[in-house]
Each structure stands twice: as structure tokens, then as C-alpha cells.
Design a protein around this motif. Sequence first.
Motif, PDB file in Angstrom:
ATOM      1  N   ALA A 115       0.827  -1.214   0.000  1.00 56.97           N
ATOM      2  CA  ALA A 115       0.000   0.000   0.000  1.00 56.97           C
ATOM      3  C   ALA A 115       0.854   1.254   0.000  1.00 56.97           C
ATOM      4  N   GLN A 116       0.198   2.372  -0.302  1.00 55.41           N
ATOM      5  CA  GLN A 116       0.911   3.644  -0.269  1.00 55.41           C
ATOM      6  C   GLN A 116       1.269   4.007   1.167  1.00 55.41           C
ATOM      7  N   TRP A 117       0.273   3.903   2.066  1.00 57.03           N
ATOM      8  CA  TRP A 117       0.528   4.111   3.495  1.00 57.03           C
ATOM      9  C   TRP A 117       0.249   2.785   4.193  1.00 57.03           C
ATOM     10  N   SER A 118      -0.909   2.680   4.855  1.00 54.51           N
ATOM     11  CA  SER A 118      -1.163   1.378   5.492  1.00 54.51           C
ATOM     12  C   SER A 118      -2.178   0.550   4.707  1.00 54.51           C
ATOM     13  N   VAL A 128      -7.437   2.588   2.064  1.00 52.98           N
ATOM     14  CA  VAL A 128      -8.305   2.785   0.895  1.00 52.98           C
ATOM     15  C   VAL A 128      -8.636   1.460   0.216  1.00 52.98           C
ATOM     16  N   THR A 129      -7.613   0.691  -0.112  1.00 53.43           N
ATOM     17  CA  THR A 129      -7.906  -0.553  -0.843  1.00 53.43           C
ATOM     18  C   THR A 129      -8.551  -1.597   0.067  1.00 53.43           C
ATOM     19  N   SER A 130      -8.222  -1.561   1.359  1.00 58.76           N
ATOM     20  CA  SER A 130      -8.889  -2.517   2.269  1.00 58.76           C
ATOM     21  C   SER A 130     -10.384  -2.225   2.309  1.00 58.76           C
ATOM     22  N   ILE A 162     -14.287   1.298  -8.777  1.00 59.59           N
ATOM     23  CA  ILE A 162     -13.368   1.926  -9.743  1.00 59.59           C
ATOM     24  C   ILE A 162     -12.130   2.360  -8.979  1.00 59.59           C
ATOM     25  N   THR A 163     -10.988   1.871  -9.397  1.00 60.94           N
ATOM     26  CA  THR A 163      -9.731   2.116  -8.696  1.00 60.94           C
ATOM     27  C   THR A 163      -8.615   2.271  -9.741  1.00 60.94           C
ATOM     28  N   THR A 164      -7.377   2.495  -9.284  1.00 55.69           N
ATOM     29  CA  THR A 164      -6.303   2.773 -10.251  1.00 55.69           C
ATOM     30  C   THR A 164      -5.178   1.768 -10.102  1.00 55.69           C
ATOM     31  N   GLY A 165      -4.990   0.967 -11.113  1.00 57.27           N
ATOM     32  CA  GLY A 165      -3.907  -0.009 -11.108  1.00 57.27           C
ATOM     33  C   GLY A 165      -2.715   0.510 -11.898  1.00 57.27           C
ATOM     34  N   GLY A 219      -1.296   1.160  -3.537  1.00 57.67           N
ATOM     35  CA  GLY A 219      -0.123   1.993  -3.872  1.00 57.67           C
ATOM     36  C   GLY A 219      -0.460   3.047  -4.899  1.00 57.67           C
ATOM     37  N   ASN A 220       0.198   4.198  -4.781  1.00 50.16           N
ATOM     38  CA  ASN A 220      -0.057   5.292  -5.730  1.00 50.16           C
ATOM     39  C   ASN A 220       0.566   5.017  -7.092  1.00 50.16           C
ATOM     40  N   LYS A 221      -0.173   5.394  -8.108  1.00 50.47           N
ATOM     41  CA  LYS A 221       0.391   5.542  -9.439  1.00 50.47           C
ATOM     42  C   LYS A 221       0.322   7.061  -9.640  1.00 50.47           C
ATOM     43  N   PRO A 222       1.390   7.767  -9.300  1.00 51.13           N
ATOM     44  CA  PRO A 222       1.248   9.216  -9.103  1.00 51.13           C
ATOM     45  C   PRO A 222       1.228   9.992 -10.423  1.00 51.13           C
ATOM     46  N   CYS A 223       0.284   9.653 -11.254  1.00 56.84           N
ATOM     47  CA  CYS A 223       0.123  10.403 -12.499  1.00 56.84           C
ATOM     48  C   CYS A 223      -1.369  10.428 -12.855  1.00 56.84           C
ATOM     49  N   LEU A 224      -1.722  11.342 -13.750  1.00 61.50           N
ATOM     50  CA  LEU A 224      -3.127  11.528 -14.108  1.00 61.50           C
ATOM     51  C   LEU A 224      -3.715  10.214 -14.600  1.00 61.50           C
ATOM     52  N   TYR A 229       7.319   5.938  -3.468  1.00 64.30           N
ATOM     53  CA  TYR A 229       7.783   7.240  -2.981  1.00 64.30           C
ATOM     54  C   TYR A 229       6.616   8.067  -2.476  1.00 64.30           C
ATOM     55  N   GLU A 230       6.938   8.973  -1.571  1.00 67.59           N
ATOM     56  CA  GLU A 230       5.894   9.830  -1.007  1.00 67.59           C
ATOM     57  C   GLU A 230       6.504  11.153  -0.564  1.00 67.59           C
ATOM     58  N   PHE A 231       5.717  12.204  -0.724  1.00 69.02           N
ATOM     59  CA  PHE A 231       6.097  13.547  -0.251  1.00 69.02           C
ATOM     60  C   PHE A 231       5.657  13.625   1.201  1.00 69.02           C
ATOM     61  N   ASP A 275      -8.979  22.132  -4.856  1.00 67.56           N
ATOM     62  CA  ASP A 275      -9.538  21.102  -3.986  1.00 67.56           C
ATOM     63  C   ASP A 275      -8.506  20.042  -3.639  1.00 67.56           C
ATOM     64  N   TYR A 276      -7.450  20.465  -2.974  1.00 66.47           N
ATOM     65  CA  TYR A 276      -6.397  19.555  -2.527  1.00 66.47           C
ATOM     66  C   TYR A 276      -6.983  18.429  -1.657  1.00 66.47           C
ATOM     67  N   PRO A 277      -7.859  18.732  -0.648  1.00 68.46           N
ATOM     68  CA  PRO A 277      -8.299  17.654   0.260  1.00 68.46           C
ATOM     69  C   PRO A 277      -9.483  16.833  -0.228  1.00 68.46           C
ATOM     70  N   GLY A 285      -6.097  10.510   3.465  1.00 68.17           N
ATOM     71  CA  GLY A 285      -4.780  11.008   3.072  1.00 68.17           C
ATOM     72  C   GLY A 285      -3.808  10.789   4.199  1.00 68.17           C
ATOM     73  N   TYR A 286      -2.882  11.720   4.358  1.00 69.19           N
ATOM     74  CA  TYR A 286      -1.933  11.635   5.470  1.00 69.19           C
ATOM     75  C   TYR A 286      -1.557  13.006   6.002  1.00 69.19           C
ATOM     76  N   MET A 287      -1.765  14.044   5.217  1.00 68.20           N
ATOM     77  CA  MET A 287      -1.086  15.303   5.517  1.00 68.20           C
ATOM     78  C   MET A 287      -1.541  15.996   6.806  1.00 68.20           C
TER      79      MET A 287
HETATM   80  C1  LIG Z   1      -0.929  12.009  -7.300  1.00 66.55           C
HETATM   81  C2  LIG Z   1      -1.255  11.835  -5.841  1.00 66.55           C
HETATM   82  C3  LIG Z   1      -0.931  12.864  -4.959  1.00 66.55           C
HETATM   83  C4  LIG Z   1      -1.251  12.748  -3.601  1.00 66.55           C
HETATM   84  N1  LIG Z   1      -0.941  13.773  -2.762  1.00 66.55           N
HETATM   85  C5  LIG Z   1      -1.287  13.693  -1.461  1.00 66.55           C
HETATM   86  C6  LIG Z   1      -1.002  14.765  -0.577  1.00 66.55           C
HETATM   87  O1  LIG Z   1      -0.363  15.746  -0.962  1.00 66.55           O
HETATM   88  N2  LIG Z   1      -1.435  14.667   0.711  1.00 66.55           N
HETATM   89  C7  LIG Z   1      -2.111  13.583   1.189  1.00 66.55           C
HETATM   90  O2  LIG Z   1      -2.494  13.555   2.345  1.00 66.55           O
HETATM   91  N3  LIG Z   1      -2.378  12.533   0.367  1.00 66.55           N
HETATM   92  C8  LIG Z   1      -1.978  12.565  -0.926  1.00 66.55           C
HETATM   93  N4  LIG Z   1      -2.232  11.505  -1.764  1.00 66.55           N
HETATM   94  C9  LIG Z   1      -2.902  10.311  -1.211  1.00 66.55           C
HETATM   95  C10 LIG Z   1      -1.938   9.391  -0.451  1.00 66.55           C
HETATM   96  O3  LIG Z   1      -0.662   9.350  -1.070  1.00 66.55           O
HETATM   97  C11 LIG Z   1      -2.502   7.947  -0.393  1.00 66.55           C
HETATM   98  O4  LIG Z   1      -2.885   7.527  -1.682  1.00 66.55           O
HETATM   99  C12 LIG Z   1      -3.721   7.840   0.481  1.00 66.55           C
HETATM  100  O5  LIG Z   1      -3.437   8.332   1.752  1.00 66.55           O
HETATM  101  C13 LIG Z   1      -4.210   6.397   0.572  1.00 66.55           C
HETATM  102  O6  LIG Z   1      -3.251   5.596   1.164  1.00 66.55           O
HETATM  103  P1  LIG Z   1      -3.603   4.058   1.443  1.00 66.55           P
HETATM  104  O7  LIG Z   1      -2.379   3.355   1.959  1.00 66.55           O
HETATM  105  O8  LIG Z   1      -4.827   4.009   2.264  1.00 66.55           O
HETATM  106  O9  LIG Z   1      -3.941   3.619  -0.046  1.00 66.55           O
HETATM  107  P2  LIG Z   1      -3.809   2.207  -0.801  1.00 66.55           P
HETATM  108  O10 LIG Z   1      -4.610   1.188  -0.076  1.00 66.55           O
HETATM  109  O11 LIG Z   1      -2.398   1.936  -1.127  1.00 66.55           O
HETATM  110  O12 LIG Z   1      -4.602   2.569  -2.148  1.00 66.55           O
HETATM  111  C14 LIG Z   1      -4.174   3.580  -2.974  1.00 66.55           C
HETATM  112  C15 LIG Z   1      -5.375   3.989  -3.772  1.00 66.55           C
HETATM  113  O13 LIG Z   1      -5.005   5.139  -4.522  1.00 66.55           O
HETATM  114  C16 LIG Z   1      -5.610   5.060  -5.774  1.00 66.55           C
HETATM  115  N5  LIG Z   1      -4.763   5.727  -6.754  1.00 66.55           N
HETATM  116  C17 LIG Z   1      -3.466   5.462  -6.996  1.00 66.55           C
HETATM  117  N6  LIG Z   1      -3.017   6.260  -7.958  1.00 66.55           N
HETATM  118  C18 LIG Z   1      -4.054   7.043  -8.339  1.00 66.55           C
HETATM  119  C19 LIG Z   1      -4.206   8.051  -9.313  1.00 66.55           C
HETATM  120  N7  LIG Z   1      -3.194   8.443 -10.083  1.00 66.55           N
HETATM  121  N8  LIG Z   1      -5.405   8.637  -9.461  1.00 66.55           N
HETATM  122  C20 LIG Z   1      -6.458   8.247  -8.699  1.00 66.55           C
HETATM  123  N9  LIG Z   1      -6.363   7.286  -7.739  1.00 66.55           N
HETATM  124  C21 LIG Z   1      -5.170   6.692  -7.571  1.00 66.55           C
HETATM  125  C22 LIG Z   1      -5.725   3.598  -6.109  1.00 66.55           C
HETATM  126  O14 LIG Z   1      -6.914   3.422  -6.807  1.00 66.55           O
HETATM  127  C23 LIG Z   1      -5.834   2.929  -4.753  1.00 66.55           C
HETATM  128  O15 LIG Z   1      -7.162   2.618  -4.503  1.00 66.55           O
HETATM  129  C24 LIG Z   1      -1.897  11.577  -3.122  1.00 66.55           C
HETATM  130  C25 LIG Z   1      -2.196  10.541  -4.015  1.00 66.55           C
HETATM  131  C26 LIG Z   1      -1.895  10.656  -5.366  1.00 66.55           C
HETATM  132  C27 LIG Z   1      -2.225   9.541  -6.320  1.00 66.55           C
END
Ligand SMILES: Cc1cc2nc3c(=O)[nH]c(=O)nc-3n(C[C@H](O)[C@H](O)[C@H](O)COP(=O)(O)OP(=O)(O)OC[C@H]3O[C@@H](n4cnc5c(N)ncnc54)[C@H](O)[C@@H]3O)c2cc1C
Length: 423
Positions: A99-102, A105-107, A122-125, A150-155, A230-232, A273-275, A284-286
Motif C-alpha cells: 500500500a501507499q501508506w497502510s 483505501v484498498t482494504s 473503480i480504482t487505479t492499477g 499503492g499510488n500511481k502518481p500520475c493523471l 515514494y511519497e512527499f 480542492d487539494y483535500p 490522506g496523510y497530511m
Molecule cells: C498524485 C497523488 C498525490 C497525492 N498527494 C497527497 C497529498 O499531498 N497529501 C495527502 O495527504 N495525500 C496525498 N495523496 C494520497 C496518499 O498518497 C494515499 O494515496 C492515500 O493516503 C491512501 O493511502 P492508502 O495506503 O490508504 O492507499 P492504498 O490502499 O495503497 O490505495 C491507494 C489507492 O489510490 C488510488 N490511486 C493510486 N493512484 C491514483 C491516481 N493516479 N489517481 C487516482 N487514484 C489513484 C488507487 O486506486 C488505490 O485505490 C496523493 C495521491 C496521489 C495519487
Amino acid sequence: MNDAVLDPQDTGPSKGLDTISLLSSDERLKGRPKLCSDCGLCDSALKGRMSSACIFVHNQTAEIEQRLHGRGRRPDDERRFGIHRTQYAARMRQPNPQAQWSGIVTSLGARLLEQGTVEAVITTGAAPGTRFKSEPVLARTPAEVLATAGNKPCLSPNLRLLDQVREQGIKRLAFIGTSCQVHMLRAVEAELGLEKLYVIGIPCSDNVTYPDLEYFLTQVSRSPQTIVHYEFMQDFSLWMRHEDGHKERVNYIDFPMDKLHGIFPSSCLSCFDYPNTLADLTVGYMGAELGWQWVLARTEIGEELFELIRPELEIGELTSSGDRTRGMPHYIARLTQPPGAKKPPFLVRQLVAYMQRKKGSKGLEFARAIIEMKLLRNLNYVRSKFPRFEARVVPEHVYQTLEPYADKYQEVFGRPLAPQTEE
Ligand SMILES: Cc1cc2nc3c(=O)[nH]c(=O)nc-3n(C[C@H](O)[C@H](O)[C@H](O)COP(=O)(O)OP(=O)(O)OC[C@H]3O[C@@H](n4cnc5c(N)ncnc54)[C@H](O)[C@@H]3O)c2cc1C
């Protein structure tokens, strides 16, 4: 995994510095408006609704909030974070290592499917053969959702899947996405024929196209090809984890901004609309301390979603420290400087990074700080590049939130912060 199809170092940012641009050099997107985040609506049968749904044509946040909540934002943190009933610091007791964090979202997506609450998510692979290239997925099983962790950090054009939702007769749907996608979805929600819609939003800022993401990584990492995550982070630095497990960290102040300036799409620089305020639940996490996720339940459905995942969560404490209002005047002044101008010497940068970590805003105050900074930066971007769009794309809460800095704004830019009424 092989992300190295092209050598991004050679291609550079897909647009020149400071150039107003459509997205990247992507052929598919030719003919789109200049402000486009490729949400996918225009790839669907709802394309004709673009001009009435698109956040970059007419930002309808206030109207949608009225519909969802029956009220507007309170003059407190809701101006920055959006309307919410409750907020938490939380994390999965058993984090998903993918996962991106814990993995909240996906759980959550997986639980909704397991319990039959929804028929699809609908989710992003990731596109085959890549780690980070986004590919919208219509998941019908828990395993399919979990595979998109996990993030796919692009549009990502997630709304294009609305056609498949209709074709497959899906009536109960969960949507996971960014704030621009959620705005368009809310705008067309009534026409989707759904019995139930669950919207899980992730905060999002400064997204990029995939080629620009590859380029970005070449500029900030010593080994861009081996990055697996990676994460900011909230400690003012970018953390990158590599295939062999080692971690690389780059302070924000060390970013080569002169080389990165061209990578952000005009749409993301015109986003307010950041949040992800129109979601039912934002994850999120911020606003949380390092190591925790920040969860805001906004609607009744959002509370239902939170209760569904609560038994699997460890709940922490939301904290707030520091004073963002001291740094904001400096930030406003810096907005007049060209990107990357006069980068301080290495030792000064080290000291600044140390001070940011030691004394900088933390917890909810960190979220307030970066949300306000992005509101200001993006307001300025719209004013300088798309002045005629301001009345349509900048929502009222932006001026209300930034009001405490109005004097400084006037001093630095020689114009009022408040919108000028048309003659
Ligand atoms: C481009 C981007 C920028 C972000 N910036 C911030 C930020 O500045 N501050 C903050 O608090 N959080 C930000 N987030 C969200 C954060 O990084 C985590 O995705 C979120 O907290 C969920 O973590 P998780 O471990 O619960 O998600 P996981 O269970 O790992 O699931 C990640 C989910 O993100 C979705 N996802 C992945 N990539 C994309 C994408 N490109 N477009 C749409 N959905 C996607 C997937 O569908 C998946 O369901 C950002 C996410 C993205 C994609």
C-alpha cells in the motif's frame, strides 16, 4: 518490472518552462481544452456533459456541497479541509506492504465487495510492465481491488470506466479517485442510474502525466529506475524506497525547481480542492503525524464507510503544532520570484531543512499550511495565465481562507486579494 521504455532524462519536461499547456505531448489528448486533467469523462458516453460538469470550466464545489450537506462550509477549518463530520488519525493494524501508506483505501474497497455492499469498485492499477503508469480498473473482486494498492502518481482517466459500469448493469458502485475526478462524478451522479454510490477520495496536488513523472524521478533520485515507492512526507522531504530496500531522502528545499517547473499540468495548477472535499470519505496523510493516515468522514455514507473499516484500524491522536501564519508572508513574497531563482548554498539549505523539521508546522497545522500555500500559488497561476477564467474556476472559499493574508498580498502584488468585480 520495466519502466525504462523511454529515457525521460533525454525528453525533459513535456512543456517548456512556464508554458501554458494541455497535458503532456500525449497524442490522445489533442483538441482538449487547455485546462484538462484527463479525468476520463470525455472518453465516456458522457462526453457531452463536459462543459457542465468539468471543474476547470465551472467549479461547482459550493453547489455540490449544498446538495450533499444542505449547507456551506463553516468559517473554521472547513474552509481549508472541506465539510466533515469527524476526522481521525488512523492506520491499518495489519498494514499492507504494497500500500501507499497502510492500505486503508484498498482494504475498504475490498470489504465493500466482500460484503456485497457494492458490485464494483473503480480504482487505479498500474499498466502492465510498469510500476507507476496509471490504468483505471473496474474491480469486481476484493483481490482485484487489493492489487491496485499503492499510488500511481500520475493523471488517470478513471471516469472513462463509467461506460463499463452502465454496460455491466452495475447499480452499486464505489469510486476511488482524486478531487477533479470526484467533482465531475458528483456533477453527473444523478444521471448514472446508480442505486448507491460510495466515493472514497484521496487528497491530490501537483499531479503529472506519466512521462513527466519519469522525468521528475530522474531529477530527484540517484537511481530512478529502481524506485518502488515514494511519497512527499510531512517532514518536508521526499522519501523514496528502492528495490533493494534502501531509502533515499531529498529535502524539498533541495529540489531542482528550475528543472521541474514545466512538469505540472495547467489544470493541477488551477485546482482548488487539494483535500478532495466532495468525497464521502477522504483518506490522506497530511493532517496526521508521520506514520499515520488522516481520515475525514464527510457525509453519512462517509461515516458508514469509516465504521466498516474501523475494527481493522488503530486510532491515533490528531495533533497540531507550529504557526503557519509566520511563514505565509515569506511564501507570498517568494511567489514573485522565478522558480529556482537564487537557490541558497548547500549549508544554508541543510539548516533550513533542519529548522523546517524541528520548528515547522506539524499535524493539522501542516495540512492548513500546505493547503493555504497551494490555494495561493494556484490563485496566482490562474490570475497570471487564465485571468478570464478566475470567476468560473476559483471558488469563494479560496478568498475567504486567504483573507488573513490580504494585506501582504496587496503589498506584494499591488492588487487586492479579493476578486475584482467586472465593470
Ligand atoms: C498524485 C497523488 C498525490 C497525492 N498527494 C497527497 C497529498 O499531498 N497529501 C495527502 O495527504 N495525500 C496525498 N495523496 C494520497 C496518499 O498518497 C494515499 O494515496 C492515500 O493516503 C491512501 O493511502 P492508502 O495506503 O490508504 O492507499 P492504498 O490502499 O495503497 O490505495 C491507494 C489507492 O489510490 C488510488 N490511486 C493510486 N493512484 C491514483 C491516481 N493516479 N489517481 C487516482 N487514484 C489513484 C488507487 O486506486 C488505490 O485505490 C496523493 C495521491 C496521489 C495519487
